[in-house]
Design a protein around this motif. Structure first.
Motif, mmCIF file in Angstrom:
data_model
loop_
_atom_site.group_PDB
_atom_site.id
_atom_site.type_symbol
_atom_site.label_atom_id
_atom_site.label_comp_id
_atom_site.label_asym_id
_atom_site.label_seq_id
_atom_site.Cartn_x
_atom_site.Cartn_y
_atom_site.Cartn_z
ATOM 1 N N UNK A 181 26.243 -45.271 14.464
ATOM 2 C CA UNK A 181 26.929 -45.407 15.465
ATOM 3 C C UNK A 181 28.381 -45.073 15.513
ATOM 4 N N UNK A 182 29.295 -44.813 16.548
ATOM 5 C CA UNK A 182 30.658 -44.472 16.194
ATOM 6 C C UNK A 182 31.505 -45.376 15.420
ATOM 7 N N UNK A 183 31.156 -46.623 15.587
ATOM 8 C CA UNK A 183 31.718 -47.826 15.068
ATOM 9 C C UNK A 183 31.838 -47.438 13.523
ATOM 10 N N UNK A 184 30.828 -47.109 12.905
ATOM 11 C CA UNK A 184 30.514 -47.018 11.553
ATOM 12 C C UNK A 184 31.006 -45.773 11.224
ATOM 13 N N UNK A 185 30.866 -44.480 11.837
ATOM 14 C CA UNK A 185 31.639 -43.507 11.524
ATOM 15 C C UNK A 185 33.025 -43.614 11.139
ATOM 16 N N UNK A 186 33.805 -44.461 12.157
ATOM 17 C CA UNK A 186 35.248 -44.695 11.839
ATOM 18 C C UNK A 186 35.702 -45.435 10.454
ATOM 19 N N UNK A 187 34.576 -46.071 9.936
ATOM 20 C CA UNK A 187 34.732 -46.865 8.660
ATOM 21 C C UNK A 187 34.621 -46.047 7.417
ATOM 22 N N UNK A 231 31.875 -49.701 -0.580
ATOM 23 C CA UNK A 231 32.015 -49.562 0.986
ATOM 24 C C UNK A 231 32.672 -50.679 1.434
ATOM 25 N N UNK A 232 34.076 -50.949 1.006
ATOM 26 C CA UNK A 232 34.716 -51.993 1.419
ATOM 27 C C UNK A 232 35.067 -52.372 3.083
ATOM 28 N N UNK A 233 35.069 -53.461 3.217
ATOM 29 C CA UNK A 233 35.292 -53.851 4.713
ATOM 30 C C UNK A 233 34.493 -53.125 5.818
ATOM 31 N N UNK A 234 33.080 -53.084 5.204
ATOM 32 C CA UNK A 234 32.013 -52.378 6.147
ATOM 33 C C UNK A 234 31.734 -53.509 7.387
ATOM 34 N N UNK A 235 31.766 -52.999 8.608
ATOM 35 C CA UNK A 235 31.319 -53.945 9.726
ATOM 36 C C UNK A 235 30.191 -53.253 10.352
ATOM 37 N N UNK A 279 29.575 -56.677 15.637
ATOM 38 C CA UNK A 279 29.898 -58.009 14.787
ATOM 39 C C UNK A 279 31.568 -57.760 14.607
ATOM 40 N N UNK A 280 32.151 -58.764 14.208
ATOM 41 C CA UNK A 280 33.439 -59.016 13.908
ATOM 42 C C UNK A 280 33.836 -59.290 12.283
#
Length: 146
Positions: A60-66, A93-97, A101-102
């Motif tokens: 997902x794009x939200x994971x790519x940005x991380x 992988x710090x602050x993985x979301x 989820x928030x």
């Protein structure tokens, strides 16, 4: 193992990690043999280079940005033969979301690699990724699974 080979493996994995964090998966995949095996931290087993590439593209794009937060460090390189090495790395992988989820979590894991030297180039023949935190916790009386 010759010192030059060990340094080449470290450099290869640094470049490989940089390609992963920038999500350049086709180029990232060139660091694997055609018949490579990759077992994900979730237990999915890809048995070809292309399956591995395709599976890692499906993010997902939200994971790519991380991905910019991801790092990987070579812990150990052991010689099996002059053209086969056993490599262990630790990733963070710090602050993985997770998508939707928030809540963030600092993820860590280990990767075991079998690397082979083919035509002067070190490639990944097999990889097994294991998370070392955030796994199911066992409660008292349910055993430890050992």
């Amino acid at each position: 193992m010759h010192r030059d080979d060990e340094e080449t493996i470290r450099t290869t994995l640094a470049t490989h990690t940089a390609l992963w964090t920038s999500h350049e998966m086709d180029e990232w995949g060139t660091y694997f043999t055609e018949d490579s095996d990759f077992i994900t931290h979730r237990g999915i087993w890809w048995r070809t280079r292309q399956d591995n590439i395709d599976g890692h593209k499906d993010v997902p794009d939200s994971v790519l940005r991380q991905k910019k937060n991801y790092t990987q460090q070579v812990l150990d390189i052991a010689t099996i033969t002059p053209e086969v090495a056993l490599v262990h790395t630790r990733w963070s992988w710090p602050e993985h979301r997770l998508p939707g989820t928030d809540v963030t979590e600092d993820r860590t894991g280990l990767i075991t690699l079998i690397m082979v030297k083919r035509q002067g180039r070190w490639l990944i023949r097999a990889a097994h990724n294991t998370r070392t935190n955030g796994l199911d916790e066992f409660t008292a009386g349910h055993g430890t699974g050992t």
